[in-house]
Design a protein around this motif. Structure first.
Motif, PDB file in Angstrom:
ATOM      1  N   THR A 107      -0.146  -2.409  -7.519  1.00 35.21           N
ATOM      2  CA  THR A 107      -0.647  -3.801  -8.374  1.00 35.21           C
ATOM      3  C   THR A 107       0.548  -3.909  -9.668  1.00 35.21           C
ATOM      4  O   THR A 107       0.680  -4.876 -10.001  1.00 35.21           O
ATOM      5  N   VAL A 109       0.819  -1.093   0.032  1.00 34.61           N
ATOM      6  CA  VAL A 109       0.075  -0.025  -0.124  1.00 34.61           C
ATOM      7  C   VAL A 109       0.953   1.156   0.091  1.00 34.61           C
ATOM      8  O   VAL A 109       1.570   1.472   0.820  1.00 34.61           O
ATOM      9  N   ARG A 167      -3.143   3.858  -2.216  1.00 27.58           N
ATOM     10  CA  ARG A 167      -3.450   2.996  -3.492  1.00 27.58           C
ATOM     11  C   ARG A 167      -2.556   1.481  -3.154  1.00 27.58           C
ATOM     12  O   ARG A 167      -1.797   1.608  -2.526  1.00 27.58           O
ATOM     13  N   LEU A 168      -3.310   0.372  -3.762  1.00 25.06           N
ATOM     14  CA  LEU A 168      -2.674  -0.705  -3.665  1.00 25.06           C
ATOM     15  C   LEU A 168      -1.239  -0.741  -4.972  1.00 25.06           C
ATOM     16  O   LEU A 168      -1.812  -0.393  -5.952  1.00 25.06           O
ATOM     17  N   LEU A 176      -8.156  -6.203   1.912  1.00 26.50           N
ATOM     18  CA  LEU A 176      -7.140  -5.356   1.138  1.00 26.50           C
ATOM     19  C   LEU A 176      -7.862  -3.835   1.185  1.00 26.50           C
ATOM     20  O   LEU A 176      -6.940  -2.953   1.398  1.00 26.50           O
ATOM     21  N   GLU A 177      -9.164  -3.851   1.113  1.00 28.16           N
ATOM     22  CA  GLU A 177      -9.622  -2.490   0.991  1.00 28.16           C
ATOM     23  C   GLU A 177      -9.558  -1.699   2.517  1.00 28.16           C
ATOM     24  O   GLU A 177      -9.211  -0.628   2.756  1.00 28.16           O
ATOM     25  N   MET A 178      -9.654  -2.647   3.348  1.00 31.55           N
ATOM     26  CA  MET A 178      -9.520  -2.071   4.875  1.00 31.55           C
ATOM     27  C   MET A 178      -8.236  -1.599   4.890  1.00 31.55           C
ATOM     28  O   MET A 178      -7.918  -0.596   5.578  1.00 31.55           O
ATOM     29  N   THR A 199      -4.430  10.161   0.143  1.00 34.58           N
ATOM     30  CA  THR A 199      -5.078   8.893  -0.331  1.00 34.58           C
ATOM     31  C   THR A 199      -4.004   7.849  -0.168  1.00 34.58           C
ATOM     32  O   THR A 199      -2.774   7.799   0.178  1.00 34.58           O
ATOM     33  N   PRO A 201     -10.811  -9.512  -0.810  1.00 29.45           N
ATOM     34  CA  PRO A 201     -10.905  -8.220  -1.361  1.00 29.45           C
ATOM     35  C   PRO A 201     -11.341  -7.143  -0.245  1.00 29.45           C
ATOM     36  O   PRO A 201     -10.604  -5.910  -0.289  1.00 29.45           O
ATOM     37  N   GLU A 202     -12.121  -7.463   0.631  1.00 27.79           N
ATOM     38  CA  GLU A 202     -12.576  -6.332   1.670  1.00 27.79           C
ATOM     39  C   GLU A 202     -11.384  -6.245   2.516  1.00 27.79           C
ATOM     40  O   GLU A 202     -11.167  -5.000   3.125  1.00 27.79           O
ATOM     41  N   ARG A 250      -6.077  -0.662   2.978  1.00 27.02           N
ATOM     42  CA  ARG A 250      -5.888   0.587   2.025  1.00 27.02           C
ATOM     43  C   ARG A 250      -6.430   2.053   2.944  1.00 27.02           C
ATOM     44  O   ARG A 250      -5.606   3.076   3.056  1.00 27.02           O
ATOM     45  N   ALA A 251      -7.513   1.613   3.385  1.00 23.95           N
ATOM     46  CA  ALA A 251      -8.361   2.796   4.070  1.00 23.95           C
ATOM     47  C   ALA A 251      -7.521   3.147   5.188  1.00 23.95           C
ATOM     48  O   ALA A 251      -7.417   4.447   5.307  1.00 23.95           O
TER      49      ALA A 251
END
Lengths: 116, 745
Positions: B657, B646, B654-655, B704-706, B652, B701-702, B708-709
């Motif tokens: 990738t 991350v 981002r992952l 990963l999003e956590m 902000t 996926p959830e 990132r957030a």
């Protein structure tokens, strides 16, 4: 979901359907089924992860191991994992498993295509 | 097979015969009602007169009596047929026990006859058998009797005893084939010993269904020691009158040597090509244990009365020896199993770290513990198979099912549904758990009984000669009766299996504890005691081992490079425990060496991948490598199948990738592209292992999003961000968790 492996066939070719969580504790059972399936030296084998809810690194390692064995034995291996199965497909994509073994949406091998 | 063969003399033992008390009364009653006891006819190798015992008047006579005795006995008395001296001997015999009486040698019509006496239905039954025409083994054999008895009592095994019995009875009686036949608990029979003419096909090992010898015949055999059919093609000689005057019932011939047998039985013998037959009962403590069954194939054959008596004597003697011989053999079996159990336990003790090898690879394996044809050892989740077993996947299904059902079955397919496909190899399953809660077990398999039996030389494939039915057809019918069953597991066998599993469980537990200590110690060496001070770079890191007492494969590393840059590594070897820890150690050091060549993260991962493929086949790992120039903030990143890093900055995150290649160990040779980016002041980069985001109740996926957030919203230095991620993600405790953060200062 209770882990289970079911033997089946698609287009007359053997399929192992893996249901539940494929992890350190359940890999041995899948391994046993894979051993059986590969023992007669089949032309192809499909491992279907459509109903696999979870895949950890041990499970992934076993898929890699199986792919290598199948390649050595001349068995066409195919892993079915639709994009809709996000948690498992993501792991597979991160590891780039498809560089070793075809990873497809649904079983596509037919007898005529085996080995092609 | 040998059905009601013929007449049998009354047991010559003193009355009351102890056997009679133990014979099933109901079966006897049924037997008495069957025509086999009252056939109304005799065999033609002798004549029968039933006389009133008070005045010796003939009441019933066989139709051949006049010819055999030289006088028509109708209306006569025995006094008309015998000389006064013979009559005196007869009366003397009648005063004693008829069962013990020797036959009287008489010559009413000039020819010598053996006169045998018995009683039936209130009448004295006299059987008159010509001495001429009977085959006599001769005095030589009888002189050998002490030697024979010595030989009979010498064997300590059942095989030995029955083999001697078959050989001696054949030597004595001159039949072409003599078999010892044993009943099982369901009255199915097996040929356990055989002596035969060399040119005859062996019947040893053949099995027969219980129906071959009907219950009423067995009841008869349990009281009559011997039956004889000198000529299986004989024409029965009727008794006249058919019903005994005064009673209106036919004469009961169950104690009569000359008794005519069932036509069905004669047909059976004819089908087998048997022209003469004799059988002697083997009775163990009152129960019919088996038979000595004699076949002649070369026409009529009638051993002399003396030889028959000797054969019966051998049968009686063997009957007395059965119990102790069987008992001794069983004790030997129990001792042997216990001894092998001790040897296997000792083998485990010698190599406690590799108990599976001790059970599977040695000269003595777990398959040798007890009589079985296949065995399975599941230890540490790995299944090892020995001998004939179902395929591994089926073993993995069958054994747990049998364990749940109590641990032992000798009829798997009849007990548990869904296992029909494994009946061949595993109709019998004995399974024992190995402690430790890992689902490990030991299991033994026995084949379906017909298959086991057929290994002695498959009787089903033997040819049927001359278009005749043979006992092999009986074998086929017997096969149907035992379909799906295996030889039962004995108590001492189950005990030995449990004891072995107990020892194994202790060894496994001891080893697991030792492993945990070892791998934990090993992993501690992989973790940095403290983060190094790197000028211009702020670092944060946190490692949490799994709660499951198993060591995972996470590692991280910080490697200052010759160019002044800093390499940061976070990796994860697949698997758990000591193996993963040792793989991790090798990967860490190899990657460090590759990085020090300072050719960039991609090149280092490609080098590490080659090493895994060459030196650690079968292993798989993921890793992400970052190379940071503290002076410029320039950053290169390459990932081998690892979760995306991350990158956060300017509010902000981002992952990352890009810069991806396959997991280490996937391909023999792989390129690892690297992505370059810039870490500005205030930017943060976060690396983490799958333990952080992998939760069964939360899709990846959830997770990963956590991450990132949390990184996007996190304040403070890298360590604060790392801690915030830990708190925010609340990782499951099942895997180890590693998080590393970096930023410029």
């Amino acid at each position: 979901m209770l882990f289970a492996v079911a033997r089946g066939a698609v287009n007359g070719l053997p399929v192992l359907r893996v249901r539940g969580e494929l992890d350190l504790s359940t890999v041995p059972l899948l391994a046993a089924y894979v051993d059986d399936a590969l023992a007669p030296g089949p032309r192809s084998l499909v491992i279907d992860l459509t109903d696999t809810a979870f895949l950890d690194s041990s499970g992934a390692r076993h898929l890699v191991h199986t792919a290598k064995r199948a390649a050595e034995a001349g068995t066409a291996l195919q892993v079915v994992c639709p994009r809709g199965n996000v948690p498992v497909r993501l792991i597979i994509d991160l590891l780039e498993l498809q560089r070793l073994v075809p990873v497809v949406e649904s079983a596509t091998l037919t007898d005529g295509e085996v080995g092609s | 097979m040998t059905q009601p063969t013929i007449p049998a003399r009354r047991p010559p033992s003193p009355a009351p015969d102890p056997l009679r008390r133990t014979v099933d009364e109901e079966a006897l009653a049924r037997c008495a009602e069957e025509p086999i006891a009252v056939p109304g006819a005799i065999q033609p190798h002798g004549a029968l007169l039933a006389v009133s015992e008070s005045d010796l008047t003939v009441v019933v006579a066989s139709a051949n009596a006049a010819e055999a005795l030289g006088t028509d006995p109708t209306g006569a008395t025995l006094a008309d047929l015998l000389t006064p001296a013979e009559l005196d001997r007869l009366r003397a015999a009648l005063a004693g026990d008829l069962a013990e009486a020797e036959p009287l040698r008489v010559a009413p019509g000039g020819a010598e006859l053996d006169l045998v006496l018995s009683r039936s239905g209130g009448l004295l039954v006299t059987e008159w058998e010509p001495v001429a025409g009977a085959e006599q083994a001769g005095a030589a054999w009888h002189r050998r009797l002490p030697t024979v008895l010595q030989r009979l009592s010498a064997p300590t095994t059942l095989e030995g005893l029955t083999a001697v019995l078959a050989r001696e009875v054949r030597a004595l009686t001159g039949f072409d084939r003599v078999m010892v036949y044993r009943f099982d608990a369901e009255w199915n029979g097996e040929v356990v010993a055989e002596d035969r003419r060399d040119d005859l096909e062996p019947f040893l090992g053949l099995h027969y269904p219980a129906g071959d010898i009907p219950a009423q015949a067995r009841a008869l055999y349990a009281t009559n020691w011997m039956r004889l059919i000198p000529d299986a093609t004989y024409t029965p000689v009727p008794l006249e009158p058919p019903l005994v005057p005064g009673t209106g019932r036919p004469l009961d011939l169950s104690g009569v040597m000359l008794r005519s047998v069932s036509p069905v039985h004669l047909e059976y013998l004819a089908n087998m090509g048997v022209t003469a037959s004799m059988s002697v009962s083997l009775i163990d403590r009152g129960r019919l244990w088996g038979l000595i069954s004699c076949h002649g194939y070369s026409g009529a054959h009638r051993p002399s009365h003396a030889d028959r008596t000797a054969a019966e004597f051998l049968g009686r003697t063997a009957s007395l020896l059965l119990h102790t011989t069987v008992g001794a053999a069983e004790r030997d079996g129990v001792v042997a199993v216990a001894q092998r159990e001790a040897e296997l336990v000792a083998a485990i003790g010698r190599t406690p770290r590799t108990p599976a090898a001790a059970l599977v690879d040695g000269d003595l394996t777990v398959l040798d513990l007890l009589p079985a044809t296949g065995a399975a050892v599941r230890l540490d989740g790995r299944l090892h198979l020995l001998g004939s077993t179902p395929p591994a996947g089926r073993v993995a299904a069958v054994v747990p099912a049998v364990l749940r059902a109590g641990g032992a079955t000798d009829r798997l397919t009849l007990t548990l549904p869904g296992f029909d496909d494994v009946a061949d190899d595993a109709s019998g399953v004995l399974a024992v758990e190995v402690g430790g809660g890992r689902g490990d077990y030991l299991a033994w398999f026995r084949p379906e009984t017909p298959r086991e039996v057929s290994w002695g030389g498959d009787p089903r494939t033997s040819k049927v000669t001359g278009g005749r039915l043979s006992p092999r057809w009986s074998f086929a019918r017997w096969t149907e009766t035992v379909r799906g069953t295996a030889r039962p597991w004995r108590e001492h066998e189950v005990g030995a299996a449990r004891a072995l599993a107990g020892h194994l469980g202790e060894a496994v537990l001891a080893r697991a504890g030792e492993d945990d200590r070892l791998s934990a110690a090993l992993q501690r060496t992989l973790l940095l005691d403290g983060l190094p001070e790197v000028p211009g770079v702020a670092l944060g890191a946190r490692y949490r081992p799994s709660e499951a007492d198993v060591v995972g494969g996470d590692w991280y590393d910080l490697v200052p490079l010759p160019s002044g840059r800093l390499a940061v590594v976070l990796g994860d070897a697949a698997g758990h425990g000591l193996t993963a820890a040792s793989v991790t150690a090798q990967l860490r050091h190899a990657l460090r060496a590759a990085l020090l060549r300072d050719e960039g993260p991609g090149a280092a991962l490609a080098e590490l991948n080659r090493l895994v493929a060459a030196l650690l086949p079968g292993e798989m790992a993921t890793a992400v490598v970052v190379q940071l120039d503290p002076a410029t903030g320039e950053l290169a990143l390459a990932s081998a199948g690892h979760l995306p890093a991350v990158h956060a900055g300017h509010g902000t995150a981002r992952l990352v990738t890009d810069g991806r290649g396959p997991a280490l160990g996937l391909l023999d040779v792989a390129d690892y592209p690297q992505v370059t980016m810039r870490l500005d002041a205030g930017d943060r980069l976060l690396l983490y292992s799958d333990g952080l985001v992998e939760r069964r109740d939360r899709p990846l996926p959830e997770g990963l999003e956590m991450v990132r957030a949390v990184v996007a919203g996190g304040a403070g230095g890298p360590q604060e961000v790392v801690d915030a991620v830990f708190t925010g993600l609340d990782p499951a405790g099942t895997d180890d968790v590693t998080v590393v953060g970096l930023a410029l200062v």
